[in-house]
Design a protein around this motif. Structure first.
Motif, PDB file in Angstrom:
ATOM      1  N   GLY A 142      59.512  13.404 -23.008  1.00 54.73           N
ATOM      2  CA  GLY A 142      59.182  12.768 -21.742  1.00 54.73           C
ATOM      3  C   GLY A 142      57.854  12.048 -21.828  1.00 54.73           C
ATOM      4  O   GLY A 142      57.504  11.506 -22.883  1.00 54.73           O
TER       5      GLY A 142
ATOM      6  N   ASP B 197      56.828  13.623 -16.438  1.00 54.47           N
ATOM      7  CA  ASP B 197      58.269  13.884 -16.428  1.00 54.47           C
ATOM      8  C   ASP B 197      58.567  14.470 -17.799  1.00 54.47           C
ATOM      9  O   ASP B 197      58.643  13.752 -18.796  1.00 54.47           O
ATOM     10  CB  ASP B 197      59.048  12.592 -16.197  1.00 54.47           C
TER      11      ASP B 197
ATOM     12  N   GLY C 298      65.363  23.254 -22.263  1.00 51.60           N
ATOM     13  CA  GLY C 298      66.146  22.410 -21.364  1.00 51.60           C
ATOM     14  C   GLY C 298      65.587  22.301 -19.965  1.00 51.60           C
ATOM     15  O   GLY C 298      66.111  21.546 -19.143  1.00 51.60           O
ATOM     16  N   GLU C 299      64.504  23.033 -19.672  1.00 52.68           N
ATOM     17  CA  GLU C 299      63.901  22.975 -18.346  1.00 52.68           C
ATOM     18  C   GLU C 299      63.118  21.670 -18.204  1.00 52.68           C
ATOM     19  O   GLU C 299      62.241  21.374 -19.013  1.00 52.68           O
ATOM     20  CB  GLU C 299      62.969  24.165 -18.169  1.00 52.68           C
ATOM     21  N   ARG C 300      63.437  20.904 -17.157  1.00 53.05           N
ATOM     22  CA  ARG C 300      62.809  19.599 -16.957  1.00 53.05           C
ATOM     23  C   ARG C 300      62.249  19.511 -15.555  1.00 53.05           C
ATOM     24  O   ARG C 300      62.868  19.958 -14.593  1.00 53.05           O
ATOM     25  CB  ARG C 300      63.817  18.476 -17.180  1.00 53.05           C
TER      26      ARG C 300
ATOM     27  N   PHE D 213      57.873  18.977 -26.394  1.00 53.75           N
ATOM     28  CA  PHE D 213      58.304  18.411 -25.118  1.00 53.75           C
ATOM     29  C   PHE D 213      58.799  16.986 -25.296  1.00 53.75           C
ATOM     30  O   PHE D 213      58.308  16.253 -26.164  1.00 53.75           O
ATOM     31  CB  PHE D 213      57.145  18.415 -24.113  1.00 53.75           C
TER      32      PHE D 213
ATOM     33  N   THR E 175      59.105  23.358 -13.651  1.00 56.01           N
ATOM     34  CA  THR E 175      58.101  23.235 -14.719  1.00 56.01           C
ATOM     35  C   THR E 175      57.677  24.617 -15.198  1.00 56.01           C
ATOM     36  O   THR E 175      56.518  24.862 -15.491  1.00 56.01           O
ATOM     37  CB  THR E 175      56.876  22.441 -14.234  1.00 56.01           C
TER      38      THR E 175
ATOM     39  N   GLY F 177      63.249  19.250 -10.254  1.00 51.27           N
ATOM     40  CA  GLY F 177      63.456  20.209 -11.333  1.00 51.27           C
ATOM     41  C   GLY F 177      62.509  21.389 -11.280  1.00 51.27           C
ATOM     42  O   GLY F 177      62.095  21.852 -10.216  1.00 51.27           O
TER      43      GLY F 177
ATOM     44  N   GLU G 105      60.522  17.545 -20.392  1.00 54.88           N
ATOM     45  CA  GLU G 105      61.579  18.515 -20.658  1.00 54.88           C
ATOM     46  C   GLU G 105      61.173  19.367 -21.852  1.00 54.88           C
ATOM     47  O   GLU G 105      60.705  18.844 -22.865  1.00 54.88           O
ATOM     48  CB  GLU G 105      62.903  17.818 -20.958  1.00 54.88           C
ATOM     49  N   SER G 106      61.328  20.665 -21.712  1.00 52.50           N
ATOM     50  CA  SER G 106      60.983  21.578 -22.797  1.00 52.50           C
ATOM     51  C   SER G 106      62.134  21.631 -23.803  1.00 52.50           C
ATOM     52  O   SER G 106      63.288  21.879 -23.429  1.00 52.50           O
ATOM     53  CB  SER G 106      60.694  22.971 -22.243  1.00 52.50           C
TER      54      SER G 106
END
Length: 333
Positions: free
Chosen positions: A50, A67, A130-132, A48, A94, A92, A69-70
């Motif tokens: 952030g 906060d 890209g998931e944030r 991750f 999670t 976003g 992002e993967s």
């Protein structure tokens, strides 16, 4: 010779206390404070990117903010012990969160979700590359009740005990500006040192008690409407809040949330005390107020921009809603 402290003489006027504290700060030699774990966001690397903050602000009461992002697809499986969890998604996504092999628990921006784990339960969170997401959360462990049961207000204690009773329950709450503001404060972390720790403890505690207040209001409604209809009405609210400039019609809105139009209207009256149109109009009036007070628009122009056909119609609706005319607060017409 040093002057004797006025505080030692028993003079406790607020201005004197603040003045003396300021003098002590000025007399103290400047020094770098030692690093404190609860003052720092932990910077994440690897899976991750952030930051993450997490701290037990009171025995059994844990606050968090993040906060993150993967970097790649990930599956995180963990056993969650008996506890109450409150999560607020601010931005976003999670990932998807499922207890055992149950249904995914929805997470909608700006709405708190309360989950009661009456016993330890295996849960899985799946994230995509890209998931944030930006979120805050609190966890209430049984030790919190054991520690503070004698000082907790009765209704708050009852609510926590109900959530910690054997079984599993999860409730999505209606949007609440206070909860959102407190959550954004935990993300911003505007204070450091001892003031920061006090601020975070206060924010986490307020989130907990406001959540319990909302639950007390919504449990009877959820029983009366049924959980499915109640949640659908809250989803409809989220759709309207996201599209206030160009909201969908009631038929389209009802289809989006899986209800018929009459059931949606009845649900809105039960939950919000008004119709879908009344809800949107109230939000539009609030928008107009901001346009006048913060952007300097005149009443006629602000009313036109939020959908009123004439200044008189806007003025009448504004007065009914706020109890004053658009010009009563000093905004220009």
């Amino acid at each position: 010779m040093a002057t004797r402290s006025r505080l030692m003489e028993g003079e406790f006027a607020v201005a004197d206390i603040v003045r003396e504290a300021a003098a002590l700060v000025l007399r103290a030699p400047p020094a770098e404070p030692p690093p404190l774990p609860d003052d720092r966001r932990r910077i994440l690397t690897g899976q991750f990117r952030g930051w993450l903050w997490m701290d037990e602000v009171q025995p059994g009461l844990v606050g968090s903010a993040s906060d993150m992002e993967s970097v790649s697809d990930a599956t995180i499986a963990q056993t969650i012990d008996r506890s109450v969890m409150v999560a607020v998604l601010l931005q976003g996504r999670t990932g998807s969160f499922r207890p055992d092999a149950g249904e995914e628990l929805p997470a909608e921006q700006g709405r708190a979700r309360v989950t009661g784990f009456g016993e330890a339960r295996r849960c899985v969170r799946r994230l995509h590359a890209g998931e944030r997401g930006v979120r805050t959360g609190i966890t209430v462990n049984p030790s919190f009740l054991e520690q503070f049961a004698d000082v907790l207000p009765g209704r708050e204690l009852d609510g926590l005990e109900r959530l910690l009773a054997p079984g599993f329950r999860s409730v999505g709450l209606r949007r609440c500006e206070l909860l959102t503001g407190l959550s954004r404060g935990l993300v911003a972390m505007p204070y450091g040192g001892s003031l920061g720790r006090l601020y975070r403890e206060s924010a986490v505690t307020q989130i907990l008690f406001r959540t319990l207040e909302l639950l007390r209001e919504e449990w009877p409604l959820a029983r009366a409407l049924g959980r499915r209809q109640h949640d659908a009405v809250l989803r409809a609210q989220a759709v309207l809040d996201a599209s206030l400039v160009s909201p969908p019609g009631t038929l389209d809105l009802a289809r989006q949330v899986g209800l018929n139009r009459n059931t949606l209207q009845a649900g809105f009256r039960a939950v919000f005390g008004t119709t879908v149109f009344g809800y949107v109009r109230a939000r539009r009036l609030a928008m107009a107020r901001l346009l006048m007070e913060e952007q300097g628009l005149g009443a006629a122009e602000a009313g036109y921009r939020v959908g009123f056909a004439s200044p008189s119609a806007f003025s009448a609706a504004y007065r009914r809603h706020f109890g004053e005319t658009p010009t009563a607060r000093g905004v220009r017409h």
